[in-house]
Design an enzyme around this catalytic site. Structure first.
Site, PDB file in Angstrom:
ATOM      1  N   HIS A 103       0.803  -1.266   0.196  1.00 14.84           N
ATOM      2  CA  HIS A 103       0.038   0.047   0.085  1.00 14.84           C
ATOM      3  C   HIS A 103       0.928   1.276   0.021  1.00 14.84           C
ATOM      4  O   HIS A 103       2.006   1.134   0.652  1.00 14.84           O
ATOM      5  CB  HIS A 103      -0.994   0.071   1.316  1.00 14.84           C
ATOM      6  N   ASP A 106       2.312   1.936   3.256  1.00 13.74           N
ATOM      7  CA  ASP A 106       3.400   0.797   3.780  1.00 13.74           C
ATOM      8  C   ASP A 106       4.725   1.447   3.544  1.00 13.74           C
ATOM      9  O   ASP A 106       5.748   1.479   4.347  1.00 13.74           O
ATOM     10  CB  ASP A 106       3.171  -0.332   3.254  1.00 13.74           C
TER      11      ASP A 106
HETATM   12  C1  XLS Z   1      -7.814  -6.847   3.998  1.00 13.58           C
HETATM   13  C2  XLS Z   1      -7.296  -7.095   2.748  1.00 13.58           C
HETATM   14  C3  XLS Z   1      -6.081  -6.114   2.268  1.00 13.58           C
HETATM   15  C4  XLS Z   1      -5.806  -5.986   0.849  1.00 13.58           C
HETATM   16  C5  XLS Z   1      -5.317  -4.806   0.226  1.00 13.58           C
HETATM   17  O1  XLS Z   1      -8.371  -7.852   4.632  1.00 13.58           O
HETATM   18  O2  XLS Z   1      -6.904  -8.300   2.535  1.00 13.58           O
HETATM   19  O3  XLS Z   1      -4.805  -6.547   2.965  1.00 13.58           O
HETATM   20  O4  XLS Z   1      -5.475  -7.307   0.315  1.00 13.58           O
HETATM   21  O5  XLS Z   1      -5.540  -3.679   0.640  1.00 13.58           O
END
Ligand code: XLS
Ligand code: NI
Ligand code: NI
Length: 439
Positions: A103, A106
């Site tokens: 993200h 991150d």
């Molecule tokens: C949350 C999601 C998230 C997505 C990315 O439950 O899995 O991690 O994969 O935003």
């Protein structure tokens, strides 16, 4: 040992074969081994999730984080983001994993305004680009975090406040720029807060239409700046919202049709999200695959005793076999991959635990692949399944499938042919057969 090493004492993880008892070696994932015409590396396109592995200190609603982050050395969050990048790439190369996913937040911390956030991200993207060039590790997908900041408490693209929608757009624009700059092969939308807590205060139709409009704008911008990869929507039924709009694979496929997004969008199916929606992992993978819309997979698993997104690392061999059978039949994942959207347990606090977790996930899927290939080549699995449908292969059955028979004509066939004999579904036979191959 260099002073900048974050995982000292751990060398490159090698394939040692099924007999090995070295916990820091692969027993089944042999990246160059060719199975069903492709190397294991190309089948899986495994990725590390930056957020769980490098940002999540494993706090839970009852306690603070337990993990030590040796890369948090400075009081300056940008410096720490750079150290974190070093640690992440050290981990990727030692593990020998070809991809990662992130993200925007991150990679780089949010600034005090839009321009500063963009600048922070661009600075880290430049460094990530160098790291990718040095190591050969690639970006499977980028995404924007549109769920952590308080402004998104009522949603991002579906927020009733237009000003919030514009901030979401700013983030997605910058995250798309980052993804293109880093040659990302896909771009993900997970609508964590795109949903509602109660219908009393929600205009659901308007919010869904706005989500479609937002996604079309994002698609247009991505294509304009040269993004050639796949846009992915990741279904999840709930958590953090009570009801999430991208509920499951079937819902998202319907939404893509309705919003005219099928040319550019596919699905990123996550195991634990499918089970939260009361499906199996294989169900949602199959639904996407049979529609030609399986883009990528977030690999993890839930817990039979817990009803939430536990995001355990995937170690369930049976699940892996079921999913690999589908991937082999439907031609695999590329340009998607298998991203470990999974987190360590709160009491897993040794640096090497992160290696054990990923090694376990990679070996589980590698075993699943070998078993699935064996089943497809050496059993009656496909024959038994297809065999149940032979009455539809020719004659009137085929005419029905082709839409050539009216309801009256179907009625007349029933009246003439009388009661059909019962045909067993052979479920136990099939289950036993699959179990015989899990060896
Ligand atoms: C949350 C999601 C998230 C997505 C990315 O439950 O899995 O991690 O994969 O935003
Ligand atoms: Ni996910
Ligand atoms: Ni998840």
């Amino acid at each position: 040992m260099s002073t900048n090493e974050y995982f000292p004492g751990i060398n490159k993880i090698e394939y040692e074969g099924p007999e090995s008892d070295n916990p820091l070696a692969f027993t089944h994932y042999d990246e160059d081994r060719v199975v069903a015409g492709k190397t294991m590396k190309d089948h899986f396109r495994f990725a590390v999730a930056y957020w769980h592995s490098f940002c999540n200190e494993n706090s839970d609603p009852f306690g603070v984080g337990t993990r030590q982050f040796p890369w948090d050395k400075s009081s300056d969050p940008i410096d720490n983001a750079k150290f974190r990048l070093d640690a992440a790439f050290e981990f990727f190369t030692k593990l020998g994993i070809p991809y990662y996913c992130f993200h925007d937040r991150d990679l780089a911390p949010e600034g005090s305004n839009v321009a500063e956030s963009e600048k922070n991200l661009a600075e880290l993207v430049e460094l990530a680009k160098q790291k990718q060039q040095e190591t050969g590790v690639k970006l499977l997908w980028g995404t924007a975090n549109l769920f952590t900041h308080p402004r998104y408490m009522n949603g991002a693209a579906t927020n009733p406040d237009f000003r919030v929608i514009t901030h979401a757009a700013a983030q997605v624009k910058a995250a798309l720029d980052a993804t293109v700059e880093l040659n990302g092969e896909n771009y993900v939308f997970w609508g964590g807060r795109e949903g509602y807590m109660h219908l009393f205060n929600t205009d659901m139709k308007r919010e869904l239409d706005n989500m479609g409009t937002f996604l079309r704008a994002a698609r247009d911008y991505g294509r304009k700046i040269g993004f050639e990869g796949t846009f992915l929507i990741e279904p999840k039924p709930m958590e953090p919202t009570k009801h999430q709009y991208d509920f499951d694979a079937a819902t998202v496929i319907g939404f893509l049709h309705e919003q005219d997004l099928l040319d550019d969008f596919k699905l990123n199916v996550e195991a634990n999200h499918a089970t939260l929606a009361s499906h199996s992992f294989a169900h949602d993978v199959m639904l996407a695959a049979q529609s030609g819309l399986l883009g990528s997979i977030d690999a993890n698993r839930g817990d039979n005793q817990n009803g939430w997104d536990t995001d355990y690392f995937p170690t369930n061999l049976y699940d892996a076999v079921e999913v690999m059978l589908i991937l082999l039949e439907y031609g695999g994942l590329a340009p998607g991959g298998l991203n470990f959207d999974a987190k360590l347990r709160r009491n897993s606090t040794d640096p090497e635990d992160l290696f054990h977790a990923h090694i376990g996930g990679m070996d589980t899927f590698a075993r699943g692949l070998l078993i699935a290939e064996d089943i497809l080549n050496n059993s009656d699995y496909k024959k038994l399944r297809h065999g149940r449908y032979t009455s539809l292969d020719e004659g009137k059955g085929k005419a029905f499938e082709n839409g050539k028979l009216s309801l009256e004509e179907l009625r007349d066939i029933a009246a003439k042919s009388g009661e059909p004999e019962l045909q067993s579904g052979k479920q136990e036979l099939l289950e036993n057969m699959i179990n015989r191959f899990i060896r």
